[in-house]
Design a protein around this motif. Sequence first.
Motif: not given
Length: 244
Positions: A24-53
Motif C-alpha cells: 500500500l506504499a503508494e497510497l500511503q504516501e499520497y495520504g501522508r500529503n493530506h490531512t488524515p481522514i476520519n472513518v466511521l464503521v457500522l456493522y449489522g449483527s449482534l451475534r457472538e461470531r458476527s461475519f458482518s463484524r
Amino acid sequence: MEPYKPFRVTKNDAVDDWVANLDLAELQEYGRNHTPINVLVLYGSLRERSFSRLLAFELARILDRLGADVRVYDPSGLPVKDGVSENHPKVQELRELSQWSHAHLWVSPEQHGNVTAVFKNQIDWIPLAVGSIRPTQGRTLAIAQVCGGSQSFNAVNTLRILGRWMRMFTIQNQSSVPKAWMEFDSHDRMKPSDYRQRVVDVAEELFKFTLILRPQMTFLTDRHSEREEKLKNGRLLSQAEKLQ
C-alpha cells in the motif's frame, strides 16, 4: 484495547496478518500529503461470531494501515428507534461519531433479502438534520454485505439507497461475500480469495474518494434551496420546525 479500535492486531495475537503484507506504499504516501481522514464503521449483527463484524474489521484494518483514523461503533445496547430515547448514551455516541466522520463504511448481513434490523436501526437513529447540522451530508460511503448462502446484492442495493437518502457520496465499488462462514479462518481472518481482493479494492477506493472530495465538501453540498432557507430564516430549520 483502544476505544473504537477492536480490529487492531497486537503482537500477542497468534495470527498471520495478511493486511500487514499488502503493498500500500503508494497510497500511503499520497495520504501522508493530506490531512488524515476520519472513518466511521457500522456493522449489522449482534451475534457472538458476527461475519458482518469480521468483514468490517478487515476493511477497518486496511483503512487503518492507509493512515485513516478508523472508529468502529458497537451497536449493542442501542435502543430500537422511537420518539423518546434521543438522549440515550448509545444514540448520542452514534450521532457524535457520525458528526466526527468524513466517511462511513457500512457492512450488513443479508436477511430475508434485505439489510438486518440491527443495521437499519443505526441508520434510523442518524437524523438528516440536527438543527442546522447535517450529520451525514457530503460524507463518502463504502458498502459491503455478507451472505449465508450464494452471492446476492440485495443488501448492498438497499445500502446504496440509504446512502443517497442520507445525502452521501457512495463509491461505485462494493463487496458481497457469499457463504461468509467459509471465507474466514479459525482466527476470524479472511482467507485468500477474489472476495478478499475486492475488499482491498473497496477500502482503497473509499480512502481515495474521501481524500479527493473532502476539501470540496462545502462546495459540493451547497444547495440553492438551503441558501434560500438561510436568507429567509437566518439559518437552516430543523425538521421539527418545518412541521410546525
